[in-house]
Scaffold this motif. Structure first.
Motif, short mmCIF file in Angstrom:
data_model
loop_
_atom_site.label_atom_id
_atom_site.label_comp_id
_atom_site.label_asym_id
_atom_site.label_seq_id
_atom_site.Cartn_x
_atom_site.Cartn_y
_atom_site.Cartn_z
N LEU A 131 45.94 53.16 18.29
CA LEU A 131 45.05 53.06 17.13
C LEU A 131 44.54 54.44 16.72
O LEU A 131 44.55 54.80 15.53
CB LEU A 131 43.88 52.14 17.49
N ILE A 132 44.10 55.24 17.69
CA ILE A 132 43.61 56.59 17.40
C ILE A 132 44.71 57.45 16.79
O ILE A 132 44.49 58.15 15.80
CB ILE A 132 43.05 57.23 18.69
N VAL A 133 45.90 57.38 17.36
CA VAL A 133 47.03 58.16 16.84
C VAL A 133 47.35 57.75 15.41
O VAL A 133 47.59 58.60 14.54
CB VAL A 133 48.27 57.96 17.74
N ALA A 134 47.32 56.42 15.13
CA ALA A 134 47.63 55.93 13.78
C ALA A 134 46.60 56.40 12.77
O ALA A 134 46.95 56.79 11.64
CB ALA A 134 47.69 54.41 13.80
N VAL A 135 45.32 56.41 13.14
CA VAL A 135 44.26 56.84 12.22
C VAL A 135 44.35 58.35 11.99
O VAL A 135 44.27 58.83 10.84
CB VAL A 135 42.87 56.46 12.76
N GLU A 136 44.52 59.09 13.07
CA GLU A 136 44.59 60.55 12.95
C GLU A 136 45.82 60.99 12.16
O GLU A 136 45.77 62.01 11.44
CB GLU A 136 44.62 61.19 14.34
N SER A 137 46.89 60.26 12.26
CA SER A 137 48.13 60.64 11.57
C SER A 137 48.00 60.58 10.05
O SER A 137 48.76 61.21 9.32
CB SER A 137 49.28 59.75 12.01
N THR A 138 47.03 59.81 9.57
CA THR A 138 46.79 59.72 8.12
C THR A 138 45.54 60.47 7.70
O THR A 138 45.06 60.32 6.57
CB THR A 138 46.66 58.24 7.71
N SER A 139 45.00 61.28 8.63
CA SER A 139 43.81 62.10 8.38
C SER A 139 42.59 61.28 7.99
O SER A 139 41.69 61.76 7.29
CB SER A 139 44.10 63.14 7.27
N ASP A 140 42.57 60.03 8.43
CA ASP A 140 41.39 59.19 8.20
C ASP A 140 40.35 59.45 9.29
O ASP A 140 40.65 60.08 10.32
CB ASP A 140 41.78 57.71 8.19
N ILE A 141 39.15 58.95 9.09
CA ILE A 141 38.06 59.17 10.04
C ILE A 141 38.19 58.21 11.23
O ILE A 141 38.36 57.00 11.06
CB ILE A 141 36.70 58.94 9.35
N VAL A 142 38.10 58.77 12.42
CA VAL A 142 38.07 57.96 13.64
C VAL A 142 36.62 57.81 14.06
O VAL A 142 35.92 58.81 14.24
CB VAL A 142 38.88 58.63 14.78
N VAL A 143 36.16 56.57 14.21
CA VAL A 143 34.77 56.38 14.60
C VAL A 143 34.57 56.89 16.03
O VAL A 143 35.45 56.76 16.88
CB VAL A 143 34.34 54.89 14.49
N GLU A 144 33.41 57.46 16.28
CA GLU A 144 33.15 58.10 17.56
C GLU A 144 33.26 57.12 18.72
O GLU A 144 33.74 57.45 19.81
CB GLU A 144 31.75 58.73 17.54
N ASP A 145 32.81 55.90 18.49
CA ASP A 145 32.86 54.89 19.56
C ASP A 145 34.28 54.58 20.01
O ASP A 145 34.49 54.16 21.15
CB ASP A 145 32.18 53.59 19.08
N LEU A 146 35.24 54.79 19.12
CA LEU A 146 36.64 54.53 19.47
C LEU A 146 37.10 55.55 20.51
O LEU A 146 37.78 55.18 21.49
CB LEU A 146 37.52 54.60 18.22
N TYR A 147 36.74 56.82 20.32
CA TYR A 147 37.06 57.86 21.30
C TYR A 147 36.37 57.56 22.64
O TYR A 147 36.98 57.70 23.71
CB TYR A 147 36.60 59.23 20.81
N GLU A 148 35.09 57.14 22.56
CA GLU A 148 34.34 56.87 23.78
C GLU A 148 34.93 55.70 24.56
O GLU A 148 35.03 55.74 25.79
CB GLU A 148 32.87 56.58 23.43
N LYS A 149 35.33 54.66 23.83
CA LYS A 149 35.91 53.50 24.50
C LYS A 149 37.25 53.86 25.15
O LYS A 149 37.56 53.42 26.27
CB LYS A 149 36.10 52.36 23.50
N PHE A 150 38.04 54.67 24.46
CA PHE A 150 39.33 55.10 25.02
C PHE A 150 39.10 55.96 26.26
O PHE A 150 39.81 55.81 27.28
CB PHE A 150 40.13 55.87 23.97
N ALA A 151 38.11 56.85 26.20
CA ALA A 151 37.78 57.70 27.35
C ALA A 151 37.36 56.85 28.54
O ALA A 151 37.72 57.15 29.69
CB ALA A 151 36.66 58.68 26.98
N TYR A 152 36.64 55.76 28.26
CA TYR A 152 36.22 54.86 29.34
C TYR A 152 37.44 54.24 30.04
O TYR A 152 37.51 54.20 31.27
CB TYR A 152 35.32 53.77 28.78
N TYR A 153 38.40 53.79 29.25
CA TYR A 153 39.58 53.15 29.84
C TYR A 153 40.50 54.17 30.52
O TYR A 153 41.27 53.81 31.41
CB TYR A 153 40.33 52.33 28.79
N LEU A 154 40.38 55.43 30.12
CA LEU A 154 41.12 56.48 30.82
C LEU A 154 40.59 56.68 32.23
O LEU A 154 41.33 57.07 33.14
CB LEU A 154 41.05 57.80 30.04
#
Length: 378
Positions: A77-100
């Motif tokens: 999801l993050i890759v798909a959003v970033e690939s179109t230069s759209d805004i990634v909500v901060e919570d999405l990064y945080e949730k991904f970091a948690y699962y990492l």
């Protein structure tokens, strides 16, 4: 369906997205649905919806494979959003970091390849009713398609047969239904939902049977030994085709026999046909009338027509959903069935089920055939 009652596209697209997430659809299909929900791009609204409405309903289902799925979806999801230069909500990064940070035991994942999915049949779509009408079926499935001799995996024919049952509820309501090769138990759960009077699910693999019973309990349905209330009851029986006796099968006396993806192994076909023939054949205790055969003529043509109609209504019938992966194997089934003697009619076009799983882009319903099997009278 009443087209005028269909929900607005925005509501429907988010319903599809959540249903696909809970069914653990492959990442690329989920990304496609996320874009549809956002009108062409994965908006911050869509990202927040996945975080707040989707992930919370899948967390804590009991297997690390669910965590692995969420981690994979967040990354894609993050890759798909970033690939179109759209805004990634901060919570999405945080949730991904948690699962990492979650340590996934690779050996445990390899040994325990079970995953929990929720299959949602969208009965409310196009109807003047709320989403409370939708049938939500949690299932424990295997990612190994060969586990339990293929019985612990979820196959397209089971989805199709369940759609068929839910689309033609009047056919199965108040009927004794008997399934051969019941797999994860999805078809049986659909039968109970439409009000079948009795449901017997069978399989010839012990591990499949154990997994099936777990799914029955997961859906808050009761086995006979646990019966304490008025909840629907279902029986799960061990039934190897090769050793089942004709007397044992005829003693059940079901009105409707069902099977999903049971025509796949040419070595099993003679046993399968023998089981179907025993379940479908008229018993010796049935009155034949004037010494005629079960569908034979009488002196009065009108009486004969009425008798024939009554016999057809009372005679057991089988509905088999199958994907024809090998034409020679299917032709062999038809040949053995004709010798039994069984009538096999393809009713796919005559009795099309409603599309109740439109969000499952991985499900190719066009590849499934629906067969009606009955006993041929001499």
């Amino acid at each position: 369906m009443d087209a005028g009652a269909e929900p607005c596209s925005d509501v429907t697209s988010f319903l599809y997205l959540k249903s696909a997430f809970l069914a653990m659809e492959p990442a690329h299909f989920l990304i496609s649905l996320a874009r549809q929900a956002g009108g062409g791009s994965i908006t911050t609204k869509v990202q927040t919806f996945i975080l707040e409405d989707c992930i919370k309903d899948i967390v804590g289902k009991g297997t690390e494979l669910n965590n692995k799925y969420i981690k994979n979806i967040l990354q894609k999801l993050i890759v798909a959003v970033e690939s179109t230069s759209d805004i990634v909500v901060e919570d999405l990064y945080e949730k991904f970091a948690y699962y990492l940070t979650i340590q996934l035991d690779d050996q445990l994942l390899e040994e325990n390849n079970r995953i929990y999915k929720q299959i949602t049949f969208l009965l409310s779509l196009g109807q003047k009713c709320s989403s409370a009408m939708d049938l939500k079926v949690p299932l424990q499935c295997s990612l190994n398609m060969l586990e339990g001799d293929t019985g612990c995996a979820l196959w397209p024919s089971s989805l199709f047969l369940s759609e068929f049952i839910l689309s033609y509820q009047e056919v199965f309501s108040k009927k004794f239904c008997f399934e051969i090769g019941s797999g994860v138990g999805l078809v049986g759960i659909a039968l109970l939902h439409v009000g079948a009077s009795r449901v017997v699910l069978t399989d010839g693999d012990i591990s499949t049977l154990a997994n099936m019973k777990s799914n029955i309990e997961l859906n808050h349905l009761e086995l006979p030994s646990e019966r304490t209330s008025a909840k629907p009851m279902v029986e799960c029986k061990y039934l190897p085709w090769e050793s089942a006796s004709k007397r044992e099968l005829q003693d059940y006396g079901p009105e409707i026999i069902l099977g999903a993806d049971v025509i796949y192994d040419p070595h099993c076909i003679p046993h399968l046909v023998r089981v179907l023939s025993a379940l479908l054949s008229p018993t010796s205790s049935e009155p034949k009338g004037n010494g005629a055969n079960c569908c034979g003529p009488t002196q009065d043509t009108d009486d004969a027509d009425k008798l024939l109609q009554n016999k057809e209504e009372e005679a057991p019938v089988a509905y088999i959903a199958t994907v024809i992966r090998n034409q020679k194997t299917f032709d062999y089934f038809l040949r053995v069935a004709a010798e039994s003697p069984l009538s096999v009619l393809d009713i796919t076009e005559m009795m099309k089920p409603m599309s109740l799983l439109p969000y499952m882009l991985s499900y190719d319903r066009s590849s499934v055939h629906l067969l009606k099997v009955s006993f041929l009278c001499n």
